[in-house]
Design a protein around this motif. Structure first.
Motif: not given
Length: 432
Positions: A228-237
């Motif tokens: 979940g943390l990785m998905l949030l970071g990747v999508v926002s970037i």
């Protein structure tokens, strides 16, 4: 009074519609005043015009999203004051509705949600920024709605969580694409997710290791913590970098993939450069006390002396500080984690400016914190009222409304008596 609206308590969408109409009307009346560019519109309106024509880079210090939205207003409504400010007024309405939606999801109370939204509309920072072609109103709207969607995802069924979580990542990316001041909030969002997971494990008396699984989770079910943390970071970037797409089509100095990272380095250098002293500069500690407001405009315009002063609503800004203390008390003494979270959010929003490398500060940097004060006020009234409906928050809203009406002439560029007409609102010498 609010208790008499019982028929609307279970119809949040209808209330939101009525609230949105009221907010947009408030922000739109005489949106073309002043009739000339004011304050930092001098940077962003020309940058938006240049972006529309794809001439080349301009105002490189900030990313493109806010200028793209100002440009969209120019396309829709013309290259005139209404066109410059149309999308900021929509963002102001979105901010008010975001406060309503967030409090409704967080507290489940129509009274608290409506109080928080009305205070947001009346806090004067939102009002002035919603009528000025600058970036901060977009920043606040995107961040607040990212918080809404994250909370919505937390309450979703297993199949809905990932889609909503991605939506929150997109909104965070758009916020960063408006101003880099949003970057710490992406980190705060990840921290809030992780802390909630750890707290859920503790409340359920499960091993802390269970917090990292997506199974049997009361919040964000089915979404494992690290993915979940990785998905949030990747999508926002990814969203952030996609907002630079128009720059690849500039007629002069078009952006290239190889130049994307060097552009970020150039932006960082511009944002951290040491600037000369400014008449309206102020330190972060002075913003809650409202020591140095900013005259966005004070000139003769359309046959009258007019002024636009960015100044907070004293009832809300100073009363909100007491609400933060009350929320801290509720959190530490009564284990009320929702008010505590809002108090900590306000503290973090101010603390960001203690550590970021900016040589100058201005009162409009307090815009996000001012919104969070409204949320804290609603949460404090809700918590200490404990559903007894004593109406204390209604009196507070009436006081805030009266103060808004008092300041309205120098918020909305209304005609003043003469060039000294501003003095009746100058409570302190530092406000001049």
């Amino acid at each position: 009074m609010l208790d008499r609206l019982k028929a609307l308590r279970t119809r949040p969408y209808l209330v939101a519609l009525l609230l949105g109409i009221a907010a947009q009307t408030l922000f739109s009346v005489h949106l073309d005043r002043p009739s000339r560019i004011m304050f930092d519109e001098v940077h962003y309106v020309p940058a938006a015009q240049t972006l529309l024509d794809l001439e080349g880079p301009r105002n490189v210090e900030h990313p493109l999203v806010g200028k793209e939205l100002i440009g969209a207003g120019i396309v829709l409504f013309g290259d005139n004051p209404i066109g410059w400010r149309a999308l900021t007024s929509f963002a102001g309405t979105a901010t008010v509705l975001g406060a309503f939606a967030f409090l409704w999801l967080l507290l489940g109370s129509m009274r608290a949600a409506l109080v928080g939204a009305v205070l947001t509309a009346l806090n004067q920072s939102v009002y002035v920024q919603a009528r000025t072609a600058m970036l901060d109103i977009f920043l606040g709207a995107f961040l607040l709605w990212a918080m809404v969607v994250m909370l919505w995802a937390a309450k979703g069924a297993s199949g809905q969580v990932t889609r909503r979580w991605v939506g929150a990542g997109v909104l965070l990316g758009l916020a960063v694409g408006t101003k880099w001041a949003a970057i710490p909030y992406v980190a705060l969002a990840g921290c809030a997710f992780l802390v909630t997971r750890l707290r859920d494990a503790r409340v359920a008396r499960r091993p802390l290791s269970s917090a990292f699984s997506g199974k049997n989770q009361p919040h964000w079910p089915g979404l494992a913590t690290f993915p979940g943390l990785m998905l949030l970071g990747v999508v926002s970037i990814a969203t952030y970098f996609l907002t630079f797409l128009p720059a690849f089509f500039y007629a002069r100095d078009p952006l290239t993939l190889a130049g994307l990272i060097p552009l970020q380095q150039e932006m960082y250098a511009l944002q951290t450069q040491v600037l000369q002293r400014h008449t309206y500069q102020s330190d972060w500690w002075s913003w809650p006390l409202m020591l140095r407001p900013i005259w966005y405009f004070y000139e003769w315009d359309e046959g009258a002396q007019r002024g636009v002063l960015l100044i907070g609503n004293p009832v809300i800004m100073w009363g909100g500080l007491l609400a933060v203390l009350a929320c801290l008390w509720a959190g530490f003494r009564e284990k009320a984690h929702r008010p505590l979270a809002l108090a900590l959010l306000w503290i973090a929003s101010l603390g960001i400016y203690v550590v970021i490398p900016k040589s100058l500060g201005f009162y409009y940097y307090y815009h996000l914190s001012a919104i969070f004060l409204c949320l804290a006020l609603a949460a404090a009234f809700h918590h200490f009222d404990r559903g007894r409906g004593k109406g204390r928050e209604e009196w507070f809203v009436f006081a805030a409304l009266a103060m808004f009406v008092y300041f309205y002439p120098i918020l909305a560029a209304s005609p003043l008596q003469n060039d000294q007409g501003f003095t009746r609102w100058m409570w302190f010498a530092s406000w001049r």
